[in-house]
Design an enzyme around this catalytic site. Structure first.
Site, PDB file in Angstrom:
ATOM      1  N   HIS A  79       0.796  -1.233   0.000  1.00 48.14           N
ATOM      2  CA  HIS A  79       0.000   0.000   0.000  1.00 48.14           C
ATOM      3  C   HIS A  79       0.822   1.272   0.000  1.00 48.14           C
ATOM      4  CE1 HIS A  79      -3.993  -1.826   0.793  1.00 48.14           C
ATOM      5  NE2 HIS A  79      -3.261  -2.760   1.365  1.00 48.14           N
ATOM      6  N   THR A 134      -8.386   6.728  -1.955  1.00 46.43           N
ATOM      7  CA  THR A 134      -9.753   6.212  -2.094  1.00 46.43           C
ATOM      8  C   THR A 134     -10.749   7.340  -1.826  1.00 46.43           C
ATOM      9  OG1 THR A 134      -9.511   5.397   0.161  1.00 46.43           O
ATOM     10  CG2 THR A 134      -9.342   3.777  -1.608  1.00 46.43           C
ATOM     11  N   LYS A 166      -8.242  13.937   4.482  1.00 41.01           N
ATOM     12  CA  LYS A 166      -7.352  12.769   4.439  1.00 41.01           C
ATOM     13  C   LYS A 166      -6.329  12.955   5.549  1.00 41.01           C
ATOM     14  CE  LYS A 166      -6.218  13.962   0.133  1.00 41.01           C
ATOM     15  NZ  LYS A 166      -6.201  12.794  -0.716  1.00 41.01           N
ATOM     16  N   ARG A 167      -5.512  11.910   5.804  1.00 38.53           N
ATOM     17  CA  ARG A 167      -4.447  12.092   6.785  1.00 38.53           C
ATOM     18  C   ARG A 167      -3.591  13.306   6.405  1.00 38.53           C
ATOM     19  NH1 ARG A 167      -3.924   8.338  11.234  1.00 38.53           N
ATOM     20  NH2 ARG A 167      -1.830   9.165  11.410  1.00 38.53           N
ATOM     21  N   LYS A 173     -14.476   8.640  -3.504  1.00 39.59           N
ATOM     22  CA  LYS A 173     -15.720   8.959  -2.780  1.00 39.59           C
ATOM     23  C   LYS A 173     -16.235  10.337  -3.182  1.00 39.59           C
ATOM     24  CE  LYS A 173     -13.801   6.131   0.848  1.00 39.59           C
ATOM     25  NZ  LYS A 173     -12.933   6.138   2.044  1.00 39.59           N
ATOM     26  N   LYS A 223       0.990  14.554   0.926  1.00 37.18           N
ATOM     27  CA  LYS A 223      -0.385  14.848   0.485  1.00 37.18           C
ATOM     28  C   LYS A 223      -0.585  16.347   0.260  1.00 37.18           C
ATOM     29  CE  LYS A 223      -2.235  10.825   2.996  1.00 37.18           C
ATOM     30  NZ  LYS A 223      -2.940   9.943   2.038  1.00 37.18           N
TER      31      LYS A 223
HETATM   32  C1  8GP Z   1      -2.801   3.812   1.978  1.00 40.02           C
HETATM   33  C2  8GP Z   1      -2.233   4.600   0.812  1.00 40.02           C
HETATM   34  O1  8GP Z   1      -1.503   5.709   1.281  1.00 40.02           O
HETATM   35  C3  8GP Z   1      -3.388   5.075  -0.053  1.00 40.02           C
HETATM   36  O2  8GP Z   1      -2.893   5.698  -1.190  1.00 40.02           O
HETATM   37  C4  8GP Z   1      -4.235   3.879  -0.453  1.00 40.02           C
HETATM   38  O3  8GP Z   1      -5.392   4.309  -1.135  1.00 40.02           O
HETATM   39  C5  8GP Z   1      -4.669   3.090   0.767  1.00 40.02           C
HETATM   40  O4  8GP Z   1      -3.533   2.701   1.512  1.00 40.02           O
HETATM   41  C6  8GP Z   1      -5.442   1.842   0.422  1.00 40.02           C
HETATM   42  O5  8GP Z   1      -4.716   1.065  -0.485  1.00 40.02           O
HETATM   43  N1  8GP Z   1      -1.725   3.328   2.804  1.00 40.02           N
HETATM   44  C7  8GP Z   1      -1.882   3.285   4.122  1.00 40.02           C
HETATM   45  O6  8GP Z   1      -2.913   3.644   4.686  1.00 40.02           O
HETATM   46  C8  8GP Z   1      -0.750   2.725   4.846  1.00 40.02           C
HETATM   47  O7  8GP Z   1       0.260   2.415   4.285  1.00 40.02           O
HETATM   48  N2  8GP Z   1      -0.960   2.582   6.132  1.00 40.02           N
HETATM   49  C9  8GP Z   1      -0.003   1.934   6.922  1.00 40.02           C
HETATM   50  C10 8GP Z   1       0.772   2.618   7.822  1.00 40.02           C
HETATM   51  C11 8GP Z   1      -0.420   1.827   8.308  1.00 40.02           C
END
Ligand code: 8GP
Length: 830
Positions: free
Chosen positions: A373, A672, A564-565, A676, A570
């Site tokens: 991810h 994601t 978003k975070r 939305k 970002k």
């Molecule tokens: C996220 C990605 O940053 C995002 O682009 C993607 O849409 C989402 O995963 C689902 O695939 N990644 C994370 O949330 C991530 O890496 N989290 C880990 C640190 C806990």
């Protein structure tokens, strides 16, 4: 569909107080639950009593579908998908379950008959914040789609007692408070004390010899505790399938250590209990270095071993031998957090079930698949060997053995290439030496995927390049998706009604039907209805913002939203540079005619991520000045909505006009939220990053505001010696914006507050804000002008919704089922 569903059930003799779907049954059940489960009667019931009585009423209606599903699975013994994820962000359950059962209207009436408003109960629900952001929410969307597509599946994870912290904004900065989501109990979960597994920790290993003289290994742990299953029913939409979300909670092995008690060490025993229970106590916020986080490693191992032991138990009930395990289960590793599963399955098979190494490896490498991810190097997990040795001594031995055999394979393919062997090793030899979890996941999996086309390509070219060269056949892409049930039907009932009236009800299960909307894109009457839906969501959000933040906003202004975070990549601060640019323009030219905008931000920063917290401070500081300045009143407003969550998202996505997707190209794996927003008719302003690329492809370049460097240009720019200082000096408007921030204008004259952020931008700027600034500002100008042409804007908005069908998580899950899991749907009758 919901109607026929309801009728079918109403027609059967199952219409009881626990199953009936009519208004009368629901009301009777509600009162019954209020009385017998809460010990309350309507006159004295609190909001929470009412909420729980309704939740139990709905849960009862899930339960017989749950039992029917379990029975059907037991009988047919279908291939089952197991999703291993350290995080789930399911959002509130009540509304979604009402929607999926098709009983929202009778429930609303049943409660109204008692003088209770359904919306107040929906609002009261506390959501399980068992995740940080995208990755956890994706897992929840996948659970929804698996059930809706009737695919047998179990989601395994951790029942954190405290989820992601609650964010409070105090004096403009983020303050974290604990998320005590279980305070009033959780009516959706069912605790299963009988489904419990031993979890061993620490100690040492020793060689053993059995009666036949065969060598084996015994792991002598120094601590043992239990994982107990806590189940939540996940109902599909308009079907009877109920899959399991099975989360593990930790307990002391014997609730009471009699041995210690007999020695008089009563308190020692209690302390031990407390210690084991800390395992599932709290979710780790992301973006924090893993190093030294013993508890985090314990958590990962804890839920992985419980889940695998559970699968083995289920598999044995089928009477099949363990060497057929991979035919029964396909196990998806959601990022590397569960990657220890590769070593744990080997241990269970070899040490506990006496399977030979080679046979066990055959099973293991056909069981797992791994989803990556993120490309950010700092997010790639690695555990220091001394810590690993201390917590999981047997697993370290197993990993060494897996690694030795794997590196032999690499050497065979690439003789003399010692650099490659070092790069690919599961062990990073830099002191104190580390276990690289992504490498373990790659070696132990038959499939490896990224979460958007661009991300999957970059994975193959960069972080996993060596693995791609060794096993190209393992690599795939599975572009993320989101569930249209929660994020359109539930969040945006007005839009849903309009869509259903125009297209029929099929779009929520088959969003390719949305394409028919294209025909209505220029229809004036339809456009008018479209705008009314958006307007009503904007009014609702404005009311909420007034209530929560005490800021009044104008629903006629352009709602420009970034939720978003908070992270440098970002680039929320690029958004701020735009706001200050507009602010300056108005200050220099008070009569300036610009499109009135409301900028809305939401998102949490990891507690230890100082720059992200400073970004929150900057947003709030700018908001404070802009919102008080009469010169810009009526044209600019800035709001930071605290404590962003799935629930807040329900109100935010439908109200947005413009969706900010600003990540530096090559950094956002997929995103994601971008999906939305667009599904709810917001237009995107964004870079060619993650799934933005595919969204733009689908909705059409004309219906997307594109700016910024491409991923390739980003790499090249940095390689050529990027000098943000030069850009700062060459662009007078940009310089004016940065100088204003640096001057203390937004910090009561204090020049030090934002200095770290400003210095970072002008001297380093590794996320290339300054390089993208001019393009972004020009693109925003275009967006602002387009918004003034409301026919054009509405047309673009309609076309966005019409063409977003690809991004339903049903499509994503169907692809996983076809290309990775080899899992088939199985209908369930009640
Ligand atoms: C996220 C990605 O940053 C995002 O682009 C993607 O849409 C989402 O995963 C689902 O695939 N990644 C994370 O949330 C991530 O890496 N989290 C880990 C640190 C806990």
């Amino acid at each position: 569909m919901a109607e026929s569903h309801r009728k079918a059930l109403n027609g059967t003799n199952r219409e009881t107080i626990r199953t009936g779907l009519s208004e009368e049954s629901i009301r009777a059940a509600f009162l019954d639950n209020l009385f017998y489960l809460q010990g309350r009667f309507p006159e004295v019931a609190t909001l929470n009593d009412q909420y729980k009585a309704l939740a139990y009423t709905v849960r009862d209606r899930l339960l017989h579908r749950w039992v029917a599903t379990t029975r059907a699975y037991q009988k047919a013994n279908p291939r089952t998908v197991c999703y291993l994820s350290a995080e789930y962000l399911p959002g509130p359950f009540l509304g979604n379950n009402l929607l999926n059962l098709g009983i929202e209207e009778p429930t609303r009436r049943a409660l109204a008959g008692l003088g209770i408003e359904l919306d107040a109960l929906l609002e009261h629900e506390e959501e399980p914040g068992l995740g940080n952001g995208g990755l956890g929410r994706l897992a929840a969307c996948f659970m929804d789609s698996l059930a809706t597509l009737q695919v047998p599946a179990i989601g395994y994870g951790i029942r954190y007692e405290f989820g992601i912290f609650d964010q409070v904004i105090r004096d403009g900065g983020q303050v974290e408070t604990t998320d005590n989501w279980l305070r009033f109990g959780n009516p959706w979960e069912v605790r299963r004390p009988a489904i419990a597994y031993d979890v061993r920790i620490g100690g040492y290993t020793e060689q053993t010899t059995d009666a036949q003289g065969r060598f084996g290994v015994r792991w002598v742990p120094n601590e043992v505790f239990n994982g107990i299953a806590v189940d939540t029913a996940i109902l599909g939409h308009g079907v009877n399938t109920v899959n399991l979300l099975r989360l593990w909670t930790a307990e002391a092995a014997e609730g009471f250590d009699f041995h210690a008690f007999n020695r008089g060490d009563y308190y020692g025993a209690v302390v031990r209990e407390v210690r084991s229970e800390t395992i599932s106590k709290v979710l780790y916020p992301n973006d924090e270095p893993e190093i030294g986080k013993r508890l985090r490693l314990l958590q990962q191992y804890f839920f992985v071993t419980c889940s695998l032991q559970d699968m083995i138990r289920i598999h044995r009930t089928t009477g099949q031998p363990l060497d057929k395990f991979h035919e029964k289960f396909s196990v998806q590793l959601n990022d590397t957090h569960p990657a220890i599963a590769v070593a744990e399955l080997m241990r269970l098979l070899v040490d506990e079930h006496q399977m030979g190494w080679d046979a066990a490896w055959e099973v293991t490498r056909h069981t797992f698949a791994y989803t990556n991810h993120t490309l950010l190097p700092e997010a790639l997990e690695k555990w220091p060997i001394p810590l690993f040795q201390n917590v999981l001594p047997r697993h370290l031995e197993i990993i060494y053995e897996i690694n030795a055999r794997f590196l032999d394979e690499v050497r065979l393919r690439h003789p003399f290439d010692t650099a490659r062997v070092q790069r690919m090793s599961i062990i990073d030899e830099a002191p104190p030496r580390f276990v690289r979890m992504a490498h373990l996941a790659c070696v132990g999996s038959f499939a490896i995927n990224g979460v958007a086309e661009l991300h999957s390509r970059l994975l193959k070219e960069t972080v996993l390049r060596d693995f791609f060269e060794l096993w190209p056949e393992k690599f795939q892409n599975k572009t993320n998706g989101v569930t249209p049930r929660r994020f359109v039907m539930l969040s945006n009932p007005g839009l849903s009604r309009l869509l259903t009236r125009t297209l029929g009800a099929g779009w929520a299960r088959d969003p390719s039907q949305l394409r028919v909307l294209e025909r209505h894109a220029d229809d004036a009457a339809f456009q008018q209805e479209w705008r009314e839906v958006k307007r009503s969501r904007k009014e609702a959000l404005a009311a909420r913002i007034l209530d929560r933040c005490n800021v009044s906003i104008d629903p006629d202004s352009l709602f420009d939203v970034q939720a978003k975070r908070i992270h440098e990549y970002k680039r929320q601060h690029l958004n701020v540079l735009h706001i200050v640019t507009l602010y300056n323009r108005i200050k220099f030219n008070p009569g300036l005619d610009i499109t009135p905008r409301t900028f809305i931000f939401g998102g949490k920063a990891a507690p230890g991520y100082a720059m992200a917290k400073l970004m929150i401070r900057l947003i709030n500081a700018v908001a404070d000045v802009v919102n008080r300045d009469p010169d810009v009143a009526g044209r600019l407003r800035v709001v930071f909505l605290p404590n962003f969550s799935v629930k807040l998202g329900h109100g935010l996505y439908p109200a947005a006009d413009l969706s900010e997707q600003l990540s530096t190209a090559g950094k956002e794996a997929s995103g994601t939220g971008n999906m939305k927003f667009s599904m709810n008719g917001a237009l995107t302003i964004g870079t060619l990053d993650g799934a933005n690329v595919e969204i733009r492809e689908e909705v059409g370049a004309d219906n997307f505001f594109l700016f910024g460097l491409t991923a390739e240009e980003v790499v090249r720019t940095l390689a050529e010696g990027y000098r943000p200082w030069d850009i700062y000096n060459a662009n007078l408007e940009l310089k004016g914006v940065i100088d204003l921030i640096a001057s203390g204008h937004f910090s009561h004259g204090d020049r030090t507050v934002f200095q770290p952020l400003v210095d970072h931008l002008v001297w380093h700027d590794n996320y290339l804000l300054l390089a993208d600034y001019a393009g972004y500002i020009a693109c925003q100008e275009q967006a602002g002008l387009t918004y003034r042409d409301s026919r054009q804007w509405t047309r673009m908005s309609i076309l966005n919704v019409a063409r977003m069908g690809k991004f339903s998580s049903d499509r994503t899950i169907a692809e996983y089922c076809r290309d990775i899991w080899r899992a088939e749907p199985m209908a369930v009758d009640v």
